[in-house]
Design a protein around this motif. Structure first.
Motif, mmCIF file in Angstrom:
data_model
loop_
_atom_site.group_PDB
_atom_site.id
_atom_site.type_symbol
_atom_site.label_atom_id
_atom_site.label_comp_id
_atom_site.label_asym_id
_atom_site.label_seq_id
_atom_site.Cartn_x
_atom_site.Cartn_y
_atom_site.Cartn_z
ATOM 1 N N LYS A 167 0.811 -1.215 0.000
ATOM 2 C CA LYS A 167 0.000 0.000 0.000
ATOM 3 C C LYS A 167 0.847 1.270 0.000
ATOM 4 N N GLY A 168 2.133 1.143 -0.199
ATOM 5 C CA GLY A 168 2.983 2.320 -0.257
ATOM 6 C C GLY A 168 3.644 2.698 1.050
ATOM 7 N N ASP A 169 3.365 1.966 2.143
ATOM 8 C CA ASP A 169 4.011 2.302 3.412
ATOM 9 C C ASP A 169 5.306 1.528 3.613
ATOM 10 N N ARG A 170 5.620 0.661 2.657
ATOM 11 C CA ARG A 170 6.874 -0.072 2.688
ATOM 12 C C ARG A 170 7.524 0.016 1.316
ATOM 13 N N VAL A 171 8.848 -0.109 1.309
ATOM 14 C CA VAL A 171 9.607 0.045 0.069
ATOM 15 C C VAL A 171 10.578 -1.120 -0.064
ATOM 16 N N HIS A 172 10.649 -1.686 -1.273
ATOM 17 C CA HIS A 172 11.639 -2.713 -1.573
ATOM 18 C C HIS A 172 12.928 -1.994 -1.959
ATOM 19 N N LEU A 173 14.001 -2.265 -1.229
ATOM 20 C CA LEU A 173 15.294 -1.622 -1.456
ATOM 21 C C LEU A 173 16.279 -2.658 -1.984
ATOM 22 N N GLU A 174 16.884 -2.351 -3.124
ATOM 23 C CA GLU A 174 17.939 -3.186 -3.679
ATOM 24 C C GLU A 174 19.207 -2.352 -3.698
ATOM 25 N N THR A 175 20.239 -2.859 -3.046
ATOM 26 C CA THR A 175 21.533 -2.194 -3.019
ATOM 27 C C THR A 175 22.491 -3.012 -3.872
ATOM 28 N N PHE A 176 23.067 -2.373 -4.869
ATOM 29 C CA PHE A 176 24.003 -3.018 -5.791
ATOM 30 C C PHE A 176 25.404 -2.479 -5.533
ATOM 31 N N ALA A 177 26.392 -3.355 -5.578
ATOM 32 C CA ALA A 177 27.776 -2.913 -5.404
ATOM 33 C C ALA A 177 28.684 -3.746 -6.286
ATOM 34 N N THR A 178 29.730 -3.106 -6.753
ATOM 35 C CA THR A 178 30.760 -3.819 -7.501
ATOM 36 C C THR A 178 32.117 -3.316 -7.025
ATOM 37 N N ILE A 179 33.021 -4.253 -6.805
ATOM 38 C CA ILE A 179 34.368 -3.917 -6.343
ATOM 39 C C ILE A 179 35.365 -4.562 -7.299
ATOM 40 N N PRO A 180 36.395 -3.807 -7.691
ATOM 41 C CA PRO A 180 37.377 -4.373 -8.630
ATOM 42 C C PRO A 180 38.146 -5.545 -8.006
ATOM 43 N N ILE A 181 38.256 -6.594 -8.791
ATOM 44 C CA ILE A 181 39.019 -7.788 -8.408
ATOM 45 C C ILE A 181 39.795 -8.188 -9.653
ATOM 46 N N SER A 182 41.090 -8.373 -9.532
ATOM 47 C CA SER A 182 41.833 -8.840 -10.707
ATOM 48 C C SER A 182 42.338 -10.232 -10.420
ATOM 49 N N GLN A 183 41.969 -11.140 -11.265
ATOM 50 C CA GLN A 183 42.414 -12.528 -11.087
ATOM 51 C C GLN A 183 43.667 -12.740 -11.915
ATOM 52 N N THR A 184 44.692 -13.244 -11.267
ATOM 53 C CA THR A 184 45.957 -13.481 -11.957
ATOM 54 C C THR A 184 46.255 -14.959 -12.138
ATOM 55 N N HIS A 185 45.300 -15.789 -11.868
ATOM 56 C CA HIS A 185 45.557 -17.233 -12.005
ATOM 57 C C HIS A 185 45.170 -17.736 -13.355
#
Length: 185
Positions: A167-185
């Motif tokens: 009914k609009g009194d609650r909100v679906h929150l999606e938090t997105f994150a990306t962090i650099p990772i370098s794979q050397t294998h």
């Protein structure tokens, strides 16, 4: 109305190989220790490809663990009753995570105001000014220090999607994150 804060390319989605962890409400309720346990599990799982180099492994595990823990702690701290969904994936360049939960409309409004402030400008400069403001007011909370630290010190890119629920009194929150990772294998 659905609202996006941060770069849209981060919020587009995860790649095909996604690991999911759900934290359910129940007899044990979701508590603080679930944050560390869950983030440690995810960090262990995604840092395994780096086991050949102890230093790489420790750095990747720490960075992923810190990121995931910060996002889950925020979800636990500000959530309405219900599950918290954590989705994670990694490619050769980045670790990606999405944390989804339900928040009260008033919480969403306050968070949107904070995001309006911390998503503009240089994260390092904003971090210093927030630290100074918190030092001046020890009772301050919800300052965004954790998010600014992720952006400034770890190179994390963040985005948020707010979508109305029920009914609009609650909100679906999606938090997105990306962090650099370098794979050397």
């Amino acid at each position: 109305m659905t609202t996006l804060f941060g770069p849209a390319d981060i919020a587009i989605g995860m790649n095909g190989s996604v690991s999911r962890v759900r934290l359910f409400d129940g007899p044990l309720d979701i508590r603080w220790h679930h944050c560390a346990t869950t983030s440690d599990f995810i960090a262990d799982l995604f840092s395994l490809p780096f086991h050949a180099s102890r230093n790489d492994y420790r750095e990747v595990r720490h960075n992923i663990g810190y990121l995931v823990n910060e996002l889950i702690e925020n979800a636990v701290k500000f959530r309405e009753p219900g599950e918290i969904m954590v989705e994670a994936s990694m490619d050769r360049e980045n670790f990606k995570v999405k944390v989804s939960n339900i928040v009260a409309d008033t919480t969403a409004s306050t968070f949107k105001e904070l995001l309006s402030e911390i998503t503009i400008g240089d994260p390092g400069d904003l971090l210093i000014s927030r630290i100074e403001a918190n030092a001046a007011d020890p009772d301050a909370s919800g300052s965004g220090l954790g998010l600014l630290t992720l952006m400034s010190d770890y190179g994390v890119r963040l985005a948020w999607i707010f979508s109305p629920v029920d009914k609009g009194d609650r909100v679906h929150l999606e938090t997105f994150a990306t962090i650099p990772i370098s794979q050397t294998h």
